[in-house]
Enzyme design. Sequence first.
Site, PDB file in Angstrom:
ATOM      1  N   SER A  39      31.633  45.361  43.291  1.00  0.00           N
ATOM      2  CA  SER A  39      32.207  45.831  41.974  1.00  0.00           C
ATOM      3  C   SER A  39      31.579  47.454  41.771  1.00  0.00           C
ATOM      4  O   SER A  39      30.548  47.393  42.005  1.00  0.00           O
ATOM      5  CB  SER A  39      32.167  45.116  40.670  1.00  0.00           C
ATOM      6  OG  SER A  39      32.348  45.944  39.808  1.00  0.00           O
ATOM      7  N   TYR A  68      26.960  39.080  36.743  1.00  0.00           N
ATOM      8  CA  TYR A  68      28.071  39.324  37.593  1.00  0.00           C
ATOM      9  C   TYR A  68      27.632  40.458  38.446  1.00  0.00           C
ATOM     10  O   TYR A  68      28.071  40.453  39.537  1.00  0.00           O
ATOM     11  CB  TYR A  68      29.460  39.810  36.612  1.00  0.00           C
ATOM     12  CG  TYR A  68      30.543  40.440  37.666  1.00  0.00           C
ATOM     13  CD1 TYR A  68      31.367  39.420  38.113  1.00  0.00           C
ATOM     14  CD2 TYR A  68      30.755  41.841  37.373  1.00  0.00           C
ATOM     15  CE1 TYR A  68      32.448  39.848  38.952  1.00  0.00           C
ATOM     16  CE2 TYR A  68      32.033  42.134  38.173  1.00  0.00           C
ATOM     17  CZ  TYR A  68      32.801  41.433  38.847  1.00  0.00           C
ATOM     18  OH  TYR A  68      33.757  41.868  39.529  1.00  0.00           O
TER      19      TYR A  68
HETATM   20  N1  LIG Z   1      40.011  43.420  38.861  1.00  0.00           N
HETATM   21  C1  LIG Z   1      39.304  44.036  38.657  1.00  0.00           C
HETATM   22  O1  LIG Z   1      39.343  45.136  38.009  1.00  0.00           O
HETATM   23  C2  LIG Z   1      38.115  43.913  39.602  1.00  0.00           C
HETATM   24  C3  LIG Z   1      37.039  45.030  39.637  1.00  0.00           C
HETATM   25  C4  LIG Z   1      35.973  45.170  40.728  1.00  0.00           C
HETATM   26  C5  LIG Z   1      35.838  43.936  41.427  1.00  0.00           C
HETATM   27  N2  LIG Z   1      36.674  42.889  41.494  1.00  0.00           N
HETATM   28  C6  LIG Z   1      36.514  41.827  42.421  1.00  0.00           C
HETATM   29  O2  LIG Z   1      37.820  41.585  43.252  1.00  0.00           O
HETATM   30  C7  LIG Z   1      37.857  40.387  43.513  1.00  0.00           C
HETATM   31  C8  LIG Z   1      39.160  39.758  43.188  1.00  0.00           C
HETATM   32  O3  LIG Z   1      39.457  39.972  41.782  1.00  0.00           O
HETATM   33  P1  LIG Z   1      40.952  39.963  41.376  1.00  0.00           P
HETATM   34  O4  LIG Z   1      40.881  40.921  39.987  1.00  0.00           O
HETATM   35  O5  LIG Z   1      41.981  40.175  42.346  1.00  0.00           O
HETATM   36  O6  LIG Z   1      41.119  38.544  40.595  1.00  0.00           O
HETATM   37  P2  LIG Z   1      42.364  37.526  40.537  1.00  0.00           P
HETATM   38  O7  LIG Z   1      43.450  38.366  40.351  1.00  0.00           O
HETATM   39  O8  LIG Z   1      41.917  36.740  39.035  1.00  0.00           O
HETATM   40  O9  LIG Z   1      42.325  36.580  41.802  1.00  0.00           O
HETATM   41  C9  LIG Z   1      41.360  36.013  42.176  1.00  0.00           C
HETATM   42  C10 LIG Z   1      41.815  35.142  43.544  1.00  0.00           C
HETATM   43  O10 LIG Z   1      40.518  34.173  43.866  1.00  0.00           O
HETATM   44  C11 LIG Z   1      40.796  32.791  43.590  1.00  0.00           C
HETATM   45  N3  LIG Z   1      39.750  32.147  43.142  1.00  0.00           N
HETATM   46  C12 LIG Z   1      39.300  32.125  41.907  1.00  0.00           C
HETATM   47  N4  LIG Z   1      38.243  31.420  41.724  1.00  0.00           N
HETATM   48  C13 LIG Z   1      38.165  30.798  42.897  1.00  0.00           C
HETATM   49  C14 LIG Z   1      37.399  29.462  43.178  1.00  0.00           C
HETATM   50  N5  LIG Z   1      36.283  29.049  42.537  1.00  0.00           N
HETATM   51  N6  LIG Z   1      37.612  29.016  44.546  1.00  0.00           N
HETATM   52  C15 LIG Z   1      38.469  29.448  45.441  1.00  0.00           C
HETATM   53  N7  LIG Z   1      39.352  30.537  44.976  1.00  0.00           N
HETATM   54  C16 LIG Z   1      39.226  31.152  43.827  1.00  0.00           C
HETATM   55  C17 LIG Z   1      42.139  32.743  42.841  1.00  0.00           C
HETATM   56  O11 LIG Z   1      42.946  31.771  43.095  1.00  0.00           O
HETATM   57  P3  LIG Z   1      43.133  30.397  42.190  1.00  0.00           P
HETATM   58  O12 LIG Z   1      43.513  30.824  40.927  1.00  0.00           O
HETATM   59  O13 LIG Z   1      44.067  29.621  42.964  1.00  0.00           O
HETATM   60  O14 LIG Z   1      41.628  29.897  42.350  1.00  0.00           O
HETATM   61  C18 LIG Z   1      42.858  34.263  43.147  1.00  0.00           C
HETATM   62  O15 LIG Z   1      43.510  34.037  44.415  1.00  0.00           O
HETATM   63  C19 LIG Z   1      36.603  39.738  42.990  1.00  0.00           C
HETATM   64  O16 LIG Z   1      35.506  39.443  43.553  1.00  0.00           O
HETATM   65  C20 LIG Z   1      36.288  40.557  41.895  1.00  0.00           C
HETATM   66  O17 LIG Z   1      34.871  40.315  41.240  1.00  0.00           O
HETATM   67  C21 LIG Z   1      37.636  43.180  40.561  1.00  0.00           C
END
Ligand SMILES: NC(=O)c1ccc[n+]([C@@H]2O[C@H](COP(=O)([O-])OP(=O)(O)OC[C@H]3O[C@@H](n4cnc5c(N)ncnc54)[C@H](OP(=O)(O)O)[C@@H]3O)[C@@H](O)[C@H]2O)c1
Length: 309
Positions: free
Chosen positions: A187, A200
């Site tokens: 991040s 985090y």
């Molecule tokens: N969104 C942002 O602004 C942002 C910014 C910086 C970094 N990130 C990083 O990007 C990555 C993805 O985030 P996102 O925003 O795309 O999140 P998201 O839309 O909530 O998607 C998360 C994905 O991970 C799976 N997941 C969550 N918890 C899990 C667990 N305990 N075991 C297995 N699978 C799990 C979810 O599937 P299920 O629901 O089926 O578990 C889903 O496929 C993360 O590492 C996050 O820290 C995001």
Amino acid sequence: MDSSELVFTVLGAGVAFYYILKTVRLLKVLFPKFWYTLPGDFFTSMGEWAVITGGSDGIGKAYALELAQRGMNVVIVSRSIEKLNNAAKEIGKATGKRVKVLAVDFTKDHVCESIEKSLEDLNIGVLVNNVGMLPSPLPCKFLDMTTLEQTLNDVVNCNTKSMMQMCRIVLPGMEERGKGVILNVSSGMAAIPFPTYTLYTASKACVETFSQGLQAEYKAKGIIIQTVCPFGISTNMTGYQKPDLITYTPEDFVKTSLAYLKAGDKTFGSIAHTIMGWIIQTVPIQYFQTEKMQEQLIEFVKGRTGITT
Ligand SMILES: NC(=O)c1ccc[n+]([C@@H]2O[C@H](COP(=O)([O-])OP(=O)(O)OC[C@H]3O[C@@H](n4cnc5c(N)ncnc54)[C@H](OP(=O)(O)O)[C@@H]3O)[C@@H](O)[C@H]2O)c1
Ligand SMILES: *[C@@H]1O[C@H](CO)[C@@H](O)[C@H](O)[C@H]1NC(C)=O
Ligand SMILES: *[C@@H]1O[C@H](CO)[C@@H](O)[C@H](O)[C@H]1NC(C)=O
């Protein structure tokens, strides 16, 4: 030429050189496709399969779709089997590539044996360590988190240990074949210690340090390891904020960030987020750490995401 003249000349040349370097760096960020060209068959040349953790939603699903569009079969790993099956159907239909699903909860201990078994016979060219969770929907201080003991364990398992375990499983095959790509999604906020996101950002900083060390160890083996550090992406994790100048859709973000694949062991993945990264690293760190800033940040995130508790 007397000696003071010489000093000024050298100093002037030094300053000019410094700004030329800065300009070149800026140009590289602005025109990644020109500086870091990837051949059309780059990803398929790395191997047959791409594995994406957290691949059923958000950024991970966008990676799975994009890599399938570029010709790879994909394995998506996450918790809910319904979400996995829906994503698999969608990706298969759009690209005609094979999609395998693996239902695993990364917050649990000992989940890696089953993953290891399922991936045994696959020629894996790309691993995207994307799975990650926020300890709480809104930023808050460490002791204000509900169920802190459980949360600590879940966050470290899901954000940090999962990535190390996946590397352990996938890297040997890559080393043997002498090629491969590992992307770790961190991040932008992990660039500095970030109060109210302390747990985090610390879990993500570990991803970065691990990745950078690993890249140095395996670069000579032809393996590209890169940490991708986005700021705002419109997903469920961030309350589906409206995309704007600094908030990308996952699909747009993945397309842009893959253009920076050869830009070194760490990338913010887009022009806007690179500028935000520079700001965060340039503004004196104390500014982000005042009590007032912390309170304002919590209010800001409430307003932007519509989440209230
Ligand atoms: N969104 C942002 O602004 C942002 C910014 C910086 C970094 N990130 C990083 O990007 C990555 C993805 O985030 P996102 O925003 O795309 O999140 P998201 O839309 O909530 O998607 C998360 C994905 O991970 C799976 N997941 C969550 N918890 C899990 C667990 N305990 N075991 C297995 N699978 C799990 C979810 O599937 P299920 O629901 O089926 O578990 C889903 O496929 C993360 O590492 C996050 O820290 C995001
Ligand atoms: C990504 O994580 C893997 C596994 O923990 C690690 O081996 C690799 O170095 C990391 N890569 C980057 C770029 O952070
Ligand atoms: C979105 O996130 C919330 C809170 O983490 C969760 O309860 C919900 O199931 C998620 N929605 C989807 C579609 O995954």
